[in-house]
Enzyme design. Structure first.
Site, PDB file in Angstrom:
ATOM      1  N   GLN A 169      34.818  23.627  71.258  1.00  0.00           N
ATOM      2  CA  GLN A 169      34.366  23.361  72.658  1.00  0.00           C
ATOM      3  C   GLN A 169      34.695  21.715  72.918  1.00  0.00           C
ATOM      4  OE1 GLN A 169      30.850  25.269  74.934  1.00  0.00           O
ATOM      5  NE2 GLN A 169      29.768  24.052  73.564  1.00  0.00           N
ATOM      6  N   GLU A 186      37.892  21.158  74.700  1.00  0.00           N
ATOM      7  CA  GLU A 186      38.102  20.978  76.147  1.00  0.00           C
ATOM      8  C   GLU A 186      37.197  19.722  76.802  1.00  0.00           C
ATOM      9  OE1 GLU A 186      37.645  25.020  78.140  1.00  0.00           O
ATOM     10  OE2 GLU A 186      38.681  25.776  76.629  1.00  0.00           O
ATOM     11  N   GLU A 187      36.272  19.465  76.118  1.00  0.00           N
ATOM     12  CA  GLU A 187      35.521  18.289  76.556  1.00  0.00           C
ATOM     13  C   GLU A 187      36.301  16.794  76.551  1.00  0.00           C
ATOM     14  OE1 GLU A 187      31.470  17.399  75.137  1.00  0.00           O
ATOM     15  OE2 GLU A 187      31.606  15.710  75.689  1.00  0.00           O
ATOM     16  N   ARG A 188      37.084  16.743  75.460  1.00  0.00           N
ATOM     17  CA  ARG A 188      37.954  15.715  75.301  1.00  0.00           C
ATOM     18  C   ARG A 188      39.143  15.567  76.270  1.00  0.00           C
ATOM     19  NH1 ARG A 188      36.223  15.813  68.933  1.00  0.00           N
ATOM     20  NH2 ARG A 188      34.158  14.877  69.355  1.00  0.00           N
ATOM     21  N   CYS A 212      37.813  14.646  79.757  1.00  0.00           N
ATOM     22  CA  CYS A 212      37.675  13.172  79.671  1.00  0.00           C
ATOM     23  C   CYS A 212      38.925  12.797  80.089  1.00  0.00           C
ATOM     24  CB  CYS A 212      36.957  12.556  78.384  1.00  0.00           C
ATOM     25  SG  CYS A 212      35.218  12.972  77.998  1.00  0.00           S
TER      26      CYS A 212
END
Ligand SMILES: Cc1cc2nc3c(=O)[nH]c(=O)nc-3n(C[C@H](O)[C@H](O)[C@H](O)COP(=O)(O)OP(=O)(O)OC[C@H]3O[C@@H](n4cnc5c(N)ncnc54)[C@H](O)[C@@H]3O)c2cc1C
Length: 386
Positions: A238, A241-243, A246
């Site tokens: 997960q 996708e967060e990185r 960002c």
């Protein structure tokens, strides 16, 4: 990766929404240290923007990840960092594992209303005693009949004061630290949850950040996402996708910061000319623009490979590292060129200076990215702790 007509249309729709429904309110929301997430999410959902790459059967558009990236990039048009971050939490941080590994019933109960903008979600990984060291988190869930009974604390949780549910990483057994965790969805109105504190921050003001206590919080075991003990692995996926989110969402704020500074420098009179006549200023801004384009290329490449189904841990970590560092450099260099005006509160460049500082800390600090890269490059040993 090249954006198609469809990607550009989505970005156009979102930019229009931002110009009409978000940017006119940003100053008010920043001052209030909160924005009305439910209201904004319902409107974004009406435009089909909260589930671009989520399955159609749950109300999403079933598009590939490049559309989520196009959306993340266009969110950079918001004139602060807090509101896009809150939206990104909903679309790219607390829902990817649920969409991929959740049971059909769980997706119907939590994902469908999240995509419809009826509920606000948050992602609960960090704790007062464990941020970078995710494996070291202490919140735990014991089994009682068909339930989990959760006790612990989560800190720094974006959206948590407004959220309807948390995707919580919690120890569900006493086994080895990378295999004893599960992702469990916890409705935030469950008895035993205390929203202990709204944390005051130097930036990202319109986003609420909470400290949350859990005291014997009972949720059914069927609220677990996927397999028990796989939570650490799911969360690491997960995080990709967060990185990437960002990185993509940082690009426009940097572009706009440089563009605003050029405009300022061309008007600002000094030493018989303008600030923009100084070659140092011209070269610095040209160099920064080059760096932003290099980050864009890296981010698009990571996205392209991710869409092809490849593991992009290395490229996503590089993009996240570069994002934190470059945002700081762009904001700091531009602020300097604004002189005293750059040091004022209302200035957009000073807002990027404050908001952008989070990029090197949140979602894995720069040093955590370097640690991952040292491992993927084969320089560092794998951790001794299992
Ligand atoms: C505004 C904001 C919003 C956030 N939103 C969320 C959220 O929604 N959900 C969530 O779960 N978390 C969230 N976080 C938490 C964020 O992910 C953590 O703050 C971050 O992971 C760092 O953890 P920490 O603060 O505990 O710092 P620590 O882990 O104590 O690290 C402190 C510093 O040590 C250094 N460091 C760390 N590891 C190493 C290493 N291996 N080698 C050398 N130096 C190292 C880094 O410079 C780091 O900044 C948010 C944080 C903030 C500030």
């Amino acid at each position: 990766m090249q954006y198609t007509h469809e990607h550009l249309e989505i970005q156009k729709t979102l930019r229009r929404f931002i110009d009409e429904e978000i940017n006119p309110h940003v100053d008010e929301w920043e001052a209030a240290e909160q924005f009305p997430a439910h209201q904004v999410f319902r409107k974004l959902a009406a435009l089909g923007l909260l589930g671009l790459n989520k399955p159609e059967v749950y109300g999403g558009s079933g598009l590939d990840y490049s559309y989520a990236m196009a959306m993340a990039e266009a969110l950079g048009h918001v004139s602060c960092g807090g509101v896009p971050m809150a939206i990104g939490v909903q679309t790219d941080m607390c829902t990817p594992a649920l969409a991929r590994f959740g049971s059909d019933a769980l997706r119907r109960e939590f994902l469908v209303p999240a995509i419809a903008g009826e509920t606000v979600g948050c992602i609960g990984v960090s704790e007062p005693g464990a941020g970078s060291d995710v494996a070291g988190l202490k919140s735990h869930a014991r089994k009682d009949g068909g339930d989990y009974v959760i006790t612990g604390q989560k800190m720094w949780i974006t959206n948590s004061l407004q959220a309807d549910w948390m995707c919580m990483l919690v120890n569900t057994s006493d086994g080895p630290v990378h295999r004893n965790k599960s992702l469990v969805l916890v409705p935030m109105n469950t008895p035993g949850i205390t929203k202990a504190k709204k944390i005051r921050k130097i930036g990202m003001h319109s986003s609420d950040t909470g400290l949350i206590y859990f005291d014997e919080v009972r949720v059914p075991q069927r609220y677990r996402v996927g397999e028990e003990g796989q939570g650490f692995v799911y969360q690491m996926q997960q995080f990709q996708e967060e990185r990437l989110w960002c990185a993509a969402s940082s690009l426009l704020p940097m572009d706009e910061c440089i563009a605003d500074t050029i405009e300022w420098a061309q008007q600002r009179k000094l030493f018989g000319g303008t600030l923009a006549d100084q070659q140092w200023v011209q070269f610095k801004l040209a160099e920064l623009k080059t760096e932003v384009e290099a980050l864009r290329a890296l981010t698009y490449r990571a996205c392209e490979l991710y869409v092809q189904g490849q593991d992009v841990t290395e490229l996503a970590s590089m993009a996240k590292l570069k994002t934190g560092r470059l945002t700081r450099e762009v904001a700091d260099t531009c602020l300097q060129f604004w002189g005293g005006m750059g040091f004022t509160w209302e200035n957009r460049v000073s807002r990027l200076y404050r908001d952008g500082r989070l990029g090197s800390i949140g979602g894995g600090a720069d040093e955590v990215m370097l640690g991952i890269l040292a491992k993927t490059m084969g320089i560092a040993k794998r951790p001794a702790r299992e």
